[in-house]
Design a protein around this motif. Structure first.
Motif, mmCIF file in Angstrom:
data_model
loop_
_atom_site.group_PDB
_atom_site.id
_atom_site.type_symbol
_atom_site.label_atom_id
_atom_site.label_comp_id
_atom_site.label_asym_id
_atom_site.label_seq_id
_atom_site.Cartn_x
_atom_site.Cartn_y
_atom_site.Cartn_z
ATOM 1 N N SER A 85 0.844 -1.193 0.000
ATOM 2 C CA SER A 85 0.000 0.000 0.000
ATOM 3 C C SER A 85 0.885 1.252 0.000
ATOM 4 C CB SER A 85 -0.943 -0.060 1.210
ATOM 5 O OG SER A 85 -1.341 1.215 1.608
ATOM 6 N N TYR A 86 1.980 1.205 0.720
ATOM 7 C CA TYR A 86 2.946 2.314 0.695
ATOM 8 C C TYR A 86 3.487 2.495 -0.725
ATOM 9 C CZ TYR A 86 6.750 5.380 2.182
ATOM 10 O OH TYR A 86 7.587 6.453 2.339
ATOM 11 N N ASN A 87 3.800 1.366 -1.371
ATOM 12 C CA ASN A 87 4.359 1.445 -2.723
ATOM 13 C C ASN A 87 3.335 1.911 -3.754
ATOM 14 O OD1 ASN A 87 7.286 0.705 -3.000
ATOM 15 N ND2 ASN A 87 6.590 -0.895 -1.595
ATOM 16 N N CYS A 88 2.066 1.628 -3.491
ATOM 17 C CA CYS A 88 1.016 2.084 -4.413
ATOM 18 C C CYS A 88 0.667 3.553 -4.191
ATOM 19 C CB CYS A 88 -0.257 1.254 -4.224
ATOM 20 S SG CYS A 88 -0.134 -0.421 -4.876
ATOM 21 N N LEU A 89 0.862 4.047 -2.972
ATOM 22 C CA LEU A 89 0.341 5.382 -2.633
ATOM 23 C C LEU A 89 1.429 6.325 -2.122
ATOM 24 C CD1 LEU A 89 -2.838 4.029 -0.820
ATOM 25 C CD2 LEU A 89 -2.773 5.035 -3.111
ATOM 26 N N ASP A 90 1.889 6.084 -0.910
ATOM 27 C CA ASP A 90 2.801 7.025 -0.228
ATOM 28 C C ASP A 90 4.016 7.390 -1.079
ATOM 29 O OD1 ASP A 90 2.120 6.335 3.157
ATOM 30 O OD2 ASP A 90 1.299 5.189 1.484
ATOM 31 N N ARG A 91 4.523 6.378 -1.791
ATOM 32 C CA ARG A 91 5.736 6.595 -2.576
ATOM 33 C C ARG A 91 5.549 7.720 -3.595
ATOM 34 N NH1 ARG A 91 8.555 3.745 -6.827
ATOM 35 N NH2 ARG A 91 6.626 2.675 -7.341
ATOM 36 N N HIS A 92 4.308 7.921 -4.049
ATOM 37 C CA HIS A 92 4.074 8.949 -5.064
ATOM 38 C C HIS A 92 3.796 10.328 -4.462
ATOM 39 C CE1 HIS A 92 4.021 5.506 -7.611
ATOM 40 N NE2 HIS A 92 2.875 5.058 -7.142
ATOM 41 N N LEU A 93 3.565 10.369 -3.147
ATOM 42 C CA LEU A 93 3.112 11.633 -2.554
ATOM 43 C C LEU A 93 4.224 12.667 -2.451
ATOM 44 C CD1 LEU A 93 0.628 10.488 0.228
ATOM 45 C CD2 LEU A 93 0.253 10.882 -2.211
ATOM 46 N N SER A 94 5.455 12.212 -2.478
ATOM 47 C CA SER A 94 6.568 13.157 -2.422
ATOM 48 C C SER A 94 7.012 13.559 -3.830
ATOM 49 C CB SER A 94 7.729 12.527 -1.665
ATOM 50 O OG SER A 94 8.046 11.286 -2.270
ATOM 51 N N THR A 95 6.235 13.157 -4.839
ATOM 52 C CA THR A 95 6.573 13.512 -6.219
ATOM 53 C C THR A 95 5.425 14.325 -6.815
ATOM 54 O OG1 THR A 95 5.472 11.677 -7.341
ATOM 55 C CG2 THR A 95 7.647 11.220 -6.400
ATOM 56 N N TRP A 96 5.600 14.765 -8.052
ATOM 57 C CA TRP A 96 4.528 15.511 -8.729
ATOM 58 C C TRP A 96 3.271 14.659 -8.888
ATOM 59 C CZ3 TRP A 96 2.278 13.693 -13.123
ATOM 60 C CH2 TRP A 96 2.945 12.644 -13.772
ATOM 61 N N ARG A 97 3.392 13.368 -8.774
ATOM 62 C CA ARG A 97 2.222 12.491 -8.962
ATOM 63 C C ARG A 97 1.198 12.628 -7.841
ATOM 64 N NH1 ARG A 97 6.214 8.570 -10.286
ATOM 65 N NH2 ARG A 97 6.357 8.304 -12.544
#
Ligand code: 7RM
Length: 650
Positions: A85-97
């Motif tokens: 779930s971290y890899n599906c969500l959190d990982r993108h939150l620190s990027t433009w995504r």
């Protein structure tokens, strides 16, 4: 498997389509040479290959060892800790995504909801807190019985976030199927919805849960998402409304660091006999394989709108609507309802409305579109499409060509992806910028996958011969066991052919090393000592202009051992006359030879299928042999089809 012999292959298909230079130039994998180089590296040093891919994901703790293998027991990324779930969500939150659309959802009645990665993250965190507040703990099993609403992926990702193992049960299954699966997994909670929309009607879900739970003592809690607003009985102390619980839930819920081998989900497939098999998938290996295959096979780019039409209750939805695309930061479209509601152009309308770029569907759907007629796709330009995919059954060349011309307008590569619930991720497939396609062939193994076609003794068969499809080395997303029944896992997949994983499918490899999947070996017909794949005879029948779909089965024959019975549905507007039966028999003889001549042709309006669209030949075999279907029918989509087949006989 009744015979030691190989399977005779009679299908000949010589067309070949190279990837266009334009497609290849921007693809993740750009040429045959690049594919071959990566394949070779992965074959020679699998640990280095998988390690490098795994490093693209987020780990709370890095693994100590890539693979621990004691045939048939695998552990991947041993000692590593992550959360999918971290890899599906959190990982993108620190990027433009963060503000990119993760999910675009269209309801059958027509409403559209879009969730950015940030919004989806908040919903998932809130629901994870809801689960915790209801007492669901890491390691517990949670049954999910929902329709195709965004709350379904939210529920899955919330389970994954806290380390609860989800078990999704198709929204089309009955209360009986629910009882078997809930009890087998000893689920502590059920997440459901009042009802779902399908073809303009409400399919009731919560009432089936109520009925089932009388026989499921392990379940303490039910959460009900309100979709249709139907009148609902709620059991005090057990049942809770989703929206009420979510109202006050905090959106702060850090993802739990989980062992790489922590159980992520159980997914049941019907065994040919007895109780359903719950395939268990674990976290790390599954995350890595679904991430990489989604990226390379669908050539996912940030600008793409990607649409997989599968139901999430099927493995295709798990891996290629939710986990694969979201780990890649992609935009996935999700549609709730039927392809022909309100009219047979619904899918093409959706493609046009949302400017879908990548479209992944099943041969059964493609054959239905063909039957409904060209006028529906022809109404839409569908210029956004750049890649098409197929999964679930062998795709007959006729349907493949129609898909290419009528939907892809000759511009889009087709990826015919072979894999299984058991394999977790795509195994044999074109990489669309690298591998030339042949209609009806899943082409080549994905890098890191060592596949072969062998005899029952495990020896490779020569090019052109049919045999048993096997995987010779462990791969990250392989199912780890059948939940609660390790002996059955060994016996089912690792005992028939020594030392390798036997998938249950027949296949042939051609002189170019392309794989042609010939269907389940249980479906093989033995005519006068020749073992024929039903798929090949079906493929010949479907190539006749009047035939929409065909299912071929064997029935005992005193002289030939087995005779061929073909169940045939016709293109709309064609009458089913006796002359046509003769014509079709002659047609098969002309297409593939006298050996494959059907003894009997039966016209029918529909074929019995599973919810995911696979033809249930076992039931047809029973009908052709004894006039009556008796075996397990829990996965059958539409019971009226069987009733009609019995009536036709009289
Ligand atoms: C993904 C999925 C698995 C069975 C498999 C095959 C058949 C699936 C293809 C195919 C030929 C394909 N999982 N199958 N994909 N046959 N070409 N591209 O379908 O567990 O539900 O079914 O489906 O027989 O063993 S599944």
């Amino acid at each position: 498997m009744s015979s030691q012999a190989n399977i005779d292959s009679i299908l000949k298909e010589n067309r070949m389509f190279e990837p266009s230079a334009a497609f290849s130039s921007t693809a993740h994998i750009k040429s045959l040479e690049e594919y071959q180089r990566i394949f070779k590296e992965a074959e020679e040093n699998p640990d280095a290959f998988w390690s490098q891919i795994a490093s693209e994901l987020h780990w709370f703790r890095k693994w100590d060892q890539v693979l621990e293998w004691e045939l048939p027991w695998a552990k991947w990324f041993v000692g590593g800790q992550l959360n999918i779930s971290y890899n599906c969500l959190d990982r993108h939150l620190s990027t433009w995504r963060r503000n990119k659309a993760a999910l675009i959802w269209e309801g059958e009645p027509g409403e559209v909801r879009t969730y950015t990665y940030q919004q989806l993250h908040s919903e998932v965190c809130k629901f994870a807190n809801v689960l915790k507040s209801l007492g669901v703990q890491k390691g517990d099993r949670v049954a999910i019985y929902m329709g195709m609403t965004p709350e379904l992926p939210v529920a899955m990702l919330a389970c994954a976030r806290i380390g609860a193992t989800h078990s999704i049960i198709f929204g089309g299954f009955s209360a009986t199927a629910l009882i078997d699966r809930i009890n087998d997994a000893q689920a502590v909670a059920v997440i459901t919805q009042d009802g779902a929309y399908r073809r303009g009607n409400e399919v009731k879900l919560k009432p089936a849960v109520d009925e089932a739970l009388a026989a499921c003592p392990s379940v303490k809690t039910v959460v009900v998402y309100k979709r249709t607003d139907a009148e609902m009985k709620m059991k005090w102390g057990r049942d809770h409304w989703w929206h009420e619980l979510m109202e006050n839930a905090s959106d702060d819920c850090p993802a739990e660091p989980l062992d790489s081998e922590h159980p992520l989900y159980i997914l049941y497939t019907s065994g040919s006999t007895g109780k359903p098999k719950g395939l268990l998938h674990t976290t790390g290996g599954y995350a890595v394989s679904t991430y990489l295959t989604a990226k390379w096979v669908f050539d996912l780019k940030d600008e793409d709108v990607y649409w997989c039409t599968a139901d999430i209750g099927w493995v295709t939805g798990h891996s290629y609507i939710v986990y694969g695309p979201l780990q890649n930061g992609a935009t996935a479209l999700m549609y709730e309802g039927a392809p022909n509601h309100p009219a047979p152009d619904r899918f093409w309308q959706i493609i046009e409305r949302h400017k879908v770029n990548i479209f992944y569907t099943a041969p059964t759907a493609i054959r239905a579109f063909m039957k409904w007629g060209e006028q529906y796709p022809r109404k839409y330009a569908m210029k956004s499409l750049r890649l098409l995919g197929s999964v679930g059954e062998p795709i007959n060349p006729e349907a493949w060509m129609w898909y290419r011309e009528m939907i892809g307008r000759g511009r889009c590569p087709i990826v015919d992806t072979w894999w299984q619930t058991e394999t977790g991720a795509i195994m044999i497939t074109p990489l669309p910028g690298a591998i030339a396609t042949k209609p009806g062939s899943a082409t080549k193994p994905f890098p890191g996958i060592i596949a072969d076609v062998v005899t029952k003794q495990g020896d490779s068969v020569p090019a052109g011969s049919g045999g048993y499809l096997v995987i010779k080395r462990p791969w990250p997303s392989m199912a780890r066991t059948i939940y609660g029944d390790p002996d059955r896992y060994v016996q089912q997949y690792w005992s028939e052919i020594p030392g390798v994983y036997f998938a249950g499918d027949g296949a042939r490899k051609d002189a170019d090393g392309y794989f042609w999947i010939m269907g389940r070996v249980d479906d093989v017909i033995n005519v006068s000592g020749h073992r024929l794949s039903t798929m090949e005879v079906e493929s010949a029948l479907v190539a006749h202009p009047m035939v929409a779909e065909a299912a071929v089965v064997a029935r005992p024959d005193d002289i030939k051992g087995q005779g061929i019975v073909a169940f045939v549905t016709l293109e709309s507007g064609n009458a089913s006359a006796d002359e046509l039966k003769d014509e079709l028999k002659k047609w098969v003889v002309k297409e593939i030879g006298a050996l494959a001549r059907p003894d009997e042709i039966r016209f029918t309006d529909a074929l019995p299928k599973t919810r995911s669209g696979k033809i249930m030949r076992r039931l047809l075999r029973e009908i052709a042999t004894s006039g009556e279907a008796k075996g397990d029918m829990t996965t059958l989509e539409d019971f009226s089809v069987l009733a009609a087949l019995r009536e036709d006989e009289e």
